[in-house]
Design an enzyme around this catalytic site. Structure first.
Site, PDB file in Angstrom:
ATOM      1  N   ILE A 106      26.794 116.266   2.656  1.00 34.05           N
ATOM      2  CA  ILE A 106      27.176 116.393   4.062  1.00 34.05           C
ATOM      3  C   ILE A 106      27.839 115.107   4.540  1.00 34.05           C
ATOM      4  CG2 ILE A 106      24.842 115.724   4.785  1.00 34.05           C
ATOM      5  CD1 ILE A 106      25.176 117.614   7.235  1.00 34.05           C
ATOM      6  N   CYS A 107      28.681 115.235   5.547  1.00 31.31           N
ATOM      7  CA  CYS A 107      29.274 114.100   6.258  1.00 31.31           C
ATOM      8  C   CYS A 107      30.273 113.364   5.366  1.00 31.31           C
ATOM      9  CB  CYS A 107      28.158 113.201   6.789  1.00 31.31           C
ATOM     10  SG  CYS A 107      28.668 111.983   8.024  1.00 31.31           S
ATOM     11  N   ALA A 108      30.057 112.088   5.125  1.00 28.38           N
ATOM     12  CA  ALA A 108      30.953 111.306   4.265  1.00 28.38           C
ATOM     13  C   ALA A 108      30.728 111.596   2.792  1.00 28.38           C
ATOM     14  CB  ALA A 108      30.755 109.814   4.528  1.00 28.38           C
ATOM     15  N   HIS A 127      32.964 115.098   6.995  1.00 31.98           N
ATOM     16  CA  HIS A 127      33.115 114.558   8.344  1.00 31.98           C
ATOM     17  C   HIS A 127      34.614 114.430   8.646  1.00 31.98           C
ATOM     18  CE1 HIS A 127      33.034 111.716  11.677  1.00 31.98           C
ATOM     19  NE2 HIS A 127      31.786 112.118  11.872  1.00 31.98           N
ATOM     20  N   SER A 153      29.145 120.055   4.121  1.00 37.86           N
ATOM     21  CA  SER A 153      29.039 120.220   5.569  1.00 37.86           C
ATOM     22  C   SER A 153      29.610 118.985   6.267  1.00 37.86           C
ATOM     23  CB  SER A 153      27.576 120.455   5.958  1.00 37.86           C
ATOM     24  OG  SER A 153      27.464 120.846   7.301  1.00 37.86           O
TER      25      SER A 153
END
Length: 186
Positions: A106-108, A127, A153
């Site tokens: 998720i994210c980075a 992200h 995500s």
């Protein structure tokens, strides 16, 4: 009928995003998964991106050679870089992929930790600040992207949705709804 036990590994590092890390750990445990939190640092206590300290269960070296039903990476910077640079974790992720077992980020982390090692599929998200690090053909702006056994995500605001998607893939839709209901999500 009793739900079978599933195992999950959540690696953490200095600079991991605390909302994502704790959300993954919490939601997976609510579903009944046996979650191992492993530090990629030389100590078990990691300081997350906003100063929250988390105490891991084990050092990542203790997980070498183990098999998990799921490996899920939180994002955050520089945590995603520290996950990317952990040889034991990358070895575990490569084995996960080769065996067709579930993993996600998720994210980075999709762009920073998975992409440099060729661990993304044909579709992914990350992200918004890291979407340019994904190949244009694979970059999707969806909140959660499932591409075979790889789940990605966008960030802290999608963490529960990401974790519930992992629950559904591990245990089925009924378990997802059972876990989501008291969280007032679905």
């Amino acid at each position: 009928m009793e739900t079978p036990t599933r195992t999950a590994l959540v690696p953490v590092a200095h600079g991991s995003e605390e909302i994502e890390a704790v959300c993954l750990i919490d939601v997976l445990r609510r579903a009944g998964a046996s979650v191992t939190v492993a530090s990629v640092e030389s100590e078990l206590t990691v300081t997350c991106s906003r100063g929250v300290r988390l105490l891991a269960d084990v050092p990542i070296a203790a997980c070498s050679g183990q098999v998990f039903d799921l490996i899920a990476l939180p994002g955050g910077m520089p945590g995603a870089e520290r996950l990317r640079d952990c040889a034991v974790l990358i070895e575990l992720l490569r084995a996960q992929r080769a065996a067709g077992r579930l993993y996600g980020a998720i994210c980075a982390a999709p762009a920073v930790a998975l992409a440099p090692h060729g661990l993304l599929g044909t579709r992914a998200t990350a992200h918004p600040n890291f979407m340019d690090r994904l190949a244009p053909a694979q970059a999707l702006g969806q909140r959660v992207v499932v591409d075979g056994g790889i789940v990605t995500s966008r960030g802290p605001g999608t963490a529960i949705e990401f974790a519930l998607t992992l629950v559904e893939l591990l245990f089925g839709a009924d378990k997802r709804h059972t876990v989501a209901a008291p969280l007032v999500i679905d």
